[in-house]
Design a protein around this motif. Sequence first.
Motif, PDB file in Angstrom:
ATOM      1  N   ILE A 146       0.815  -1.222   0.000  1.00 16.62           N
ATOM      2  CA  ILE A 146       0.000   0.000   0.000  1.00 16.62           C
ATOM      3  C   ILE A 146       0.847   1.270   0.000  1.00 16.62           C
ATOM      4  N   ALA A 147       2.153   1.141   0.264  1.00 15.70           N
ATOM      5  CA  ALA A 147       3.007   2.334   0.224  1.00 15.70           C
ATOM      6  C   ALA A 147       4.456   1.899   0.082  1.00 15.70           C
ATOM      7  N   GLY A 148       5.266   2.831  -0.424  1.00 15.19           N
ATOM      8  CA  GLY A 148       6.698   2.553  -0.556  1.00 15.19           C
ATOM      9  C   GLY A 148       7.019   1.882  -1.874  1.00 15.19           C
ATOM     10  N   PRO A 149       8.258   1.438  -2.012  1.00  9.52           N
ATOM     11  CA  PRO A 149       8.682   0.878  -3.298  1.00  9.52           C
ATOM     12  C   PRO A 149       8.126  -0.503  -3.653  1.00  9.52           C
ATOM     13  N   PRO A 150       7.696  -1.350  -2.704  1.00 10.19           N
ATOM     14  CA  PRO A 150       7.186  -2.668  -3.134  1.00 10.19           C
ATOM     15  C   PRO A 150       5.942  -2.507  -4.012  1.00 10.19           C
ATOM     16  N   GLU A 151       5.904  -3.279  -5.090  1.00  9.07           N
ATOM     17  CA  GLU A 151       4.746  -3.234  -5.984  1.00  9.07           C
ATOM     18  C   GLU A 151       3.892  -4.489  -5.896  1.00  9.07           C
ATOM     19  N   ARG A 152       4.492  -5.590  -5.411  1.00 12.95           N
ATOM     20  CA  ARG A 152       3.759  -6.866  -5.323  1.00 12.95           C
ATOM     21  C   ARG A 152       3.379  -7.152  -3.876  1.00 12.95           C
ATOM     22  N   ALA A 153       2.307  -7.912  -3.724  1.00 11.09           N
ATOM     23  CA  ALA A 153       1.845  -8.322  -2.398  1.00 11.09           C
ATOM     24  C   ALA A 153       2.798  -9.363  -1.818  1.00 11.09           C
ATOM     25  N   LEU A 154       2.770  -9.499  -0.515  1.00  8.71           N
ATOM     26  CA  LEU A 154       3.567 -10.535   0.144  1.00  8.71           C
ATOM     27  C   LEU A 154       2.981 -11.902  -0.197  1.00  8.71           C
ATOM     28  N   PRO A 155       3.833 -12.921  -0.356  1.00  4.98           N
ATOM     29  CA  PRO A 155       3.301 -14.273  -0.538  1.00  4.98           C
ATOM     30  C   PRO A 155       2.463 -14.676   0.678  1.00  4.98           C
ATOM     31  N   THR A 156       1.294 -15.221   0.413  1.00  6.72           N
ATOM     32  CA  THR A 156       0.367 -15.596   1.480  1.00  6.72           C
ATOM     33  C   THR A 156       0.567 -17.055   1.863  1.00  6.72           C
ATOM     34  N   ILE A 157       0.579 -17.304   3.155  1.00  4.43           N
ATOM     35  CA  ILE A 157       0.636 -18.669   3.664  1.00  4.43           C
ATOM     36  C   ILE A 157      -0.766 -19.024   4.139  1.00  4.43           C
ATOM     37  N   GLU A 158      -1.321 -20.058   3.528  1.00  4.58           N
ATOM     38  CA  GLU A 158      -2.665 -20.481   3.916  1.00  4.58           C
ATOM     39  C   GLU A 158      -2.588 -21.164   5.265  1.00  4.58           C
ATOM     40  N   VAL A 159      -3.491 -20.776   6.161  1.00  2.00           N
ATOM     41  CA  VAL A 159      -3.511 -21.353   7.506  1.00  2.00           C
ATOM     42  C   VAL A 159      -4.908 -21.864   7.826  1.00  2.00           C
ATOM     43  N   GLU A 160      -4.972 -22.830   8.725  1.00  2.00           N
ATOM     44  CA  GLU A 160      -6.245 -23.308   9.250  1.00  2.00           C
ATOM     45  C   GLU A 160      -6.020 -23.785  10.676  1.00  2.00           C
ATOM     46  N   VAL A 161      -7.098 -23.819  11.452  1.00  4.57           N
ATOM     47  CA  VAL A 161      -7.016 -24.246  12.850  1.00  4.57           C
ATOM     48  C   VAL A 161      -7.541 -25.674  12.937  1.00  4.57           C
ATOM     49  N   ARG A 162      -6.696 -26.553  13.522  1.00  2.07           N
ATOM     50  CA  ARG A 162      -7.070 -27.954  13.717  1.00  2.07           C
ATOM     51  C   ARG A 162      -6.934 -28.276  15.210  1.00  2.07           C
ATOM     52  N   ASP A 163      -8.031 -28.519  15.860  1.00  2.00           N
ATOM     53  CA  ASP A 163      -8.017 -28.879  17.289  1.00  2.00           C
ATOM     54  C   ASP A 163      -7.242 -27.869  18.131  1.00  2.00           C
ATOM     55  N   GLY A 164      -7.443 -26.603  17.892  1.00  2.00           N
ATOM     56  CA  GLY A 164      -6.806 -25.555  18.684  1.00  2.00           C
ATOM     57  C   GLY A 164      -5.379 -25.224  18.275  1.00  2.00           C
ATOM     58  N   THR A 165      -4.890 -25.850  17.239  1.00  2.00           N
ATOM     59  CA  THR A 165      -3.540 -25.584  16.748  1.00  2.00           C
ATOM     60  C   THR A 165      -3.624 -24.941  15.366  1.00  2.00           C
ATOM     61  N   VAL A 166      -2.813 -23.908  15.140  1.00  2.00           N
ATOM     62  CA  VAL A 166      -2.773 -23.248  13.830  1.00  2.00           C
ATOM     63  C   VAL A 166      -1.782 -24.002  12.954  1.00  2.00           C
ATOM     64  N   TRP A 167      -2.236 -24.356  11.771  1.00  4.16           N
ATOM     65  CA  TRP A 167      -1.405 -25.082  10.810  1.00  4.16           C
ATOM     66  C   TRP A 167      -1.166 -24.229   9.575  1.00  4.16           C
ATOM     67  N   ALA A 168       0.031 -24.297   9.046  1.00  5.50           N
ATOM     68  CA  ALA A 168       0.329 -23.723   7.727  1.00  5.50           C
ATOM     69  C   ALA A 168       0.082 -24.823   6.705  1.00  5.50           C
ATOM     70  N   ILE A 169      -0.663 -24.483   5.658  1.00  3.82           N
ATOM     71  CA  ILE A 169      -1.060 -25.479   4.666  1.00  3.82           C
ATOM     72  C   ILE A 169      -0.227 -25.369   3.390  1.00  3.82           C
ATOM     73  N   GLY A 170       0.057 -24.167   2.962  1.00  2.00           N
ATOM     74  CA  GLY A 170       0.801 -23.979   1.715  1.00  2.00           C
ATOM     75  C   GLY A 170       1.007 -22.502   1.444  1.00  2.00           C
ATOM     76  N   VAL A 171       1.817 -22.210   0.445  1.00  2.00           N
ATOM     77  CA  VAL A 171       2.133 -20.824   0.093  1.00  2.00           C
ATOM     78  C   VAL A 171       1.470 -20.493  -1.239  1.00  2.00           C
ATOM     79  N   THR A 172       0.841 -19.338  -1.277  1.00  2.00           N
ATOM     80  CA  THR A 172       0.274 -18.808  -2.517  1.00  2.00           C
ATOM     81  C   THR A 172       1.095 -17.597  -2.906  1.00  2.00           C
ATOM     82  N   ARG A 173       1.722 -17.678  -4.069  1.00  2.00           N
ATOM     83  CA  ARG A 173       2.590 -16.573  -4.518  1.00  2.00           C
ATOM     84  C   ARG A 173       1.871 -15.692  -5.496  1.00  2.00           C
TER      85      ARG A 173
END
Length: 173
Positions: A146-173
């Motif tokens: 939204i500001a400064g020199p970066p033009e691309r969004a940060l790579p997103t890490i998909e997360v989900e909650v399983r039994d009270g624990t946060v899990w990383a599922i994969g990266v979306t670039r």
Amino acid sequence: MSTSPQPGPDEQDAGTPVWLNDFPHTAAGEEAVTRRAFTRYLVAGSGVFAAATVGAAAWTSLRDLDDGTPQAIVELDQVPENGAHLFRYPGPHDPAVLIRLPEGELVAYSQKCTHLGCVVFYEPDETELVCPCHEGIFDAATGAAIAGPPERALPTIEVEVRDGTVWAIGVTR
């Protein structure tokens, strides 16, 4: 009017170039490289540089990007609302940040700024991710620049909650 002290054509040495009479300065080894040889070196150097550029581009486009495998990050109750938790994903050398937004939504991003790769950090007062190197700013909810020199969004890490624990599922670039 003064007359030029230049020697006439009959006074020049047959083996001496004409320009040497105009610029009689010499340096050691100047006979070692001719214009033709210099041009050959220049063309060969340009060819090597072009081949290396094509090779680097091919290597970059053909390599596999690690999108990660499911991995437990942290217990959900250990991440405060409007707080962040740092972790490594998808590899041990890839810094990432898990953010629990003020509304309770969980989002995660790579911490590498898309401008030059500096590590970004979460600024809870502004709900933004800030890159301290060049003052790049990303929206914490979407990862968009939204500001400064970066033009691309940060790579997103998909997360989900399983039994009270946060899990990383994969990266979306």
